[in-house]
Design a protein around this motif. Structure first.
Motif, PDB file in Angstrom:
ATOM      1  N   THR A 245       0.794  -1.102   0.100  1.00 52.25           N
ATOM      2  CA  THR A 245      -0.172   0.030  -0.028  1.00 52.25           C
ATOM      3  C   THR A 245       0.907   1.224  -0.125  1.00 52.25           C
ATOM      4  OG1 THR A 245       0.130  -0.217   2.491  1.00 52.25           O
ATOM      5  CG2 THR A 245      -1.894  -1.186   1.163  1.00 52.25           C
ATOM      6  N   PHE A 246       2.067   1.138   0.049  1.00 52.23           N
ATOM      7  CA  PHE A 246       2.838   2.509   0.061  1.00 52.23           C
ATOM      8  C   PHE A 246       3.201   2.928  -1.123  1.00 52.23           C
ATOM      9  CE2 PHE A 246       4.072   0.026   3.921  1.00 52.23           C
ATOM     10  CZ  PHE A 246       3.884   0.710   4.990  1.00 52.23           C
ATOM     11  N   HIS A 247       3.728   3.991  -1.363  1.00 50.77           N
ATOM     12  CA  HIS A 247       4.010   4.635  -2.694  1.00 50.77           C
ATOM     13  C   HIS A 247       5.063   3.798  -3.486  1.00 50.77           C
ATOM     14  CE1 HIS A 247       2.031   7.945  -0.698  1.00 50.77           C
ATOM     15  NE2 HIS A 247       1.804   8.409  -1.797  1.00 50.77           N
ATOM     16  N   THR A 248       5.284   3.918  -4.834  1.00 48.09           N
ATOM     17  CA  THR A 248       6.032   3.091  -5.344  1.00 48.09           C
ATOM     18  C   THR A 248       7.601   2.888  -5.239  1.00 48.09           C
ATOM     19  OG1 THR A 248       4.794   3.166  -7.343  1.00 48.09           O
ATOM     20  CG2 THR A 248       6.740   2.393  -7.718  1.00 48.09           C
ATOM     21  N   GLU A 249       8.040   4.031  -4.890  1.00 50.34           N
ATOM     22  CA  GLU A 249       9.526   4.057  -4.533  1.00 50.34           C
ATOM     23  C   GLU A 249       9.842   3.630  -3.115  1.00 50.34           C
ATOM     24  OE1 GLU A 249      12.054   4.774  -6.477  1.00 50.34           O
ATOM     25  OE2 GLU A 249      10.559   4.630  -8.123  1.00 50.34           O
TER      26      GLU A 249
END
Length: 331
Positions: A245-249
């Motif tokens: 669920t975290f941002h791509t990076e």
């Protein structure tokens, strides 16, 4: 030499290609991707949520390229297929390969349909072909050390095990399209957290009870999972937590915490080269090995099973299907 074809040349297809090229008992005869231009593109680009060994374009000069899988099977007549396509194509492609007489290494998750998975197992048995699912954590050195400590009782009885696995939401390759096709990949539960679910059931068995919570993300309604497993007769508890669920990076990370009767164990991203073993009076660092060895290890094992005409007891399709069933107990 085991004549082998790789189907799908995304991150995992590229990883398996590199390991097959290094395997002295395998001959990579072809790569299949419906978009042939993806092969050249992916050779020049890094993708995935962690790095694996690379190889040069020159190493692929003798490897044929196809856009059509069945055309490749007819022309090359391979002994084995390594299938690394998206989840919704697993059953269809594995069936084609088995029907053609090939042994099959199929990337995880096995399938989202338990009945279809059982049919593939039955087909492989009927054709007397090996069907092995790519559950790579079973071959990673740190996790193998943990399994050996559990099996041998080196630190006494296992009392509590916590496994976690996180990454940013995947946006490379076709993953952007999968965000539009919400739920088709199985989301983080079946595509990421399954590694720890599978490892836990491999070393501890099927739990008596599972209390699970989940949150939706960009790929499914189960892109974050937190669960507590209970084994009543063993007085053992296992915690599973993970998601994308975290941002791509957001960097990929996986960790282990385990409490045995006589020691506690920690393996975490801040020190991936060591496993920390602690007691009430001392701390010991044990070399963890290279996690990437798991990818070469699983294919080496698959190829050796074919060469020696034995079924993969370390990673049976029945066990892989059990992990899918347990995944559904988290929904």
């Amino acid at each position: 030499m085991i004549k082998t074809v790789v189907l799908g040349f995304g991150f995992m297809g590229k990883t398996h290609t590199g390991n097959l090229l290094k395997n002295p008992n395998a001959q990579l005869v072809a790569i299949v991707d419906k978009n042939i231009e993806n092969i050249q593109k992916n050779l020049k680009e890094d993708s995935g949520n962690f790095s694996t060994d690379s190889f040069s374009e020159d190493e692929l000069l003798k490897v044929n390229v196809y856009a059509d899988f069945e055309e490749c099977l007819k022309a090359e007549k391979p002994d084995a297929c390594v299938i690394a396509v998206h989840t919704n194509l697993h059953v269809e492609m594995a069936k084609v390969a088995l029907e053609s007489g090939c042994h099959v290494f199929l990337e995880k998750p096995f399938t989202l349909d338990v009945e279809e998975g059982q049919k593939l197992i039955d087909l492989a048995r009927l054709k007397n072909r090996i069907l092995m699912i790519g559950l790579v954590v079973r071959f990673m050195p740190a996790y193998l050390k943990l399994k050996s400590w559990i099996d041998t009782g080196k630190f006494g009885r296992l009392e509590f095990l916590s496994l976690s696995r996180f990454s940013g939401v995947p946006a490379w390759g076709q993953w952007k399209d999968k965000q539009k096709d919400f739920g088709s990949s199985g989301g983080a539960l079946f595509d990421l957290v399954i590694h720890d679910i599978d490892f836990a059931q491999w070393v501890c068995g099927v739990p008596d009870e599972i209390n699970a919570n989940s949150l939706p993300g960009k790929l499914s309604n189960h892109d974050y999972v937190s669960a507590l497993w209970s084994y009543c007769k063993k007085n053992l508890h296992v915690k599973i937590e993970g998601g994308n669920t975290f941002h791509t990076e957001y960097p990929f990370q996986a960790s282990i915490s385990a409490r045995f009767e006589n020691a506690s164990v920690l393996y975490y991203p801040k020190d991936p080269e060591n496993i920390m073993v602690t007691t009430d009076t001392e701390t010991t660092l044990i070399p963890a090995g290279d996690a990437n060895d798991g990818f070469s290890g699983e294919l080496d094992y698959f190829v050796s099973c074919i060469a020696e005409n034995r079924h993969p007891e370390k990673c049976t399709p029945e066990s892989a299907l059990e992990s899918i069933k347990i995944c559904y107990r988290h929904t």
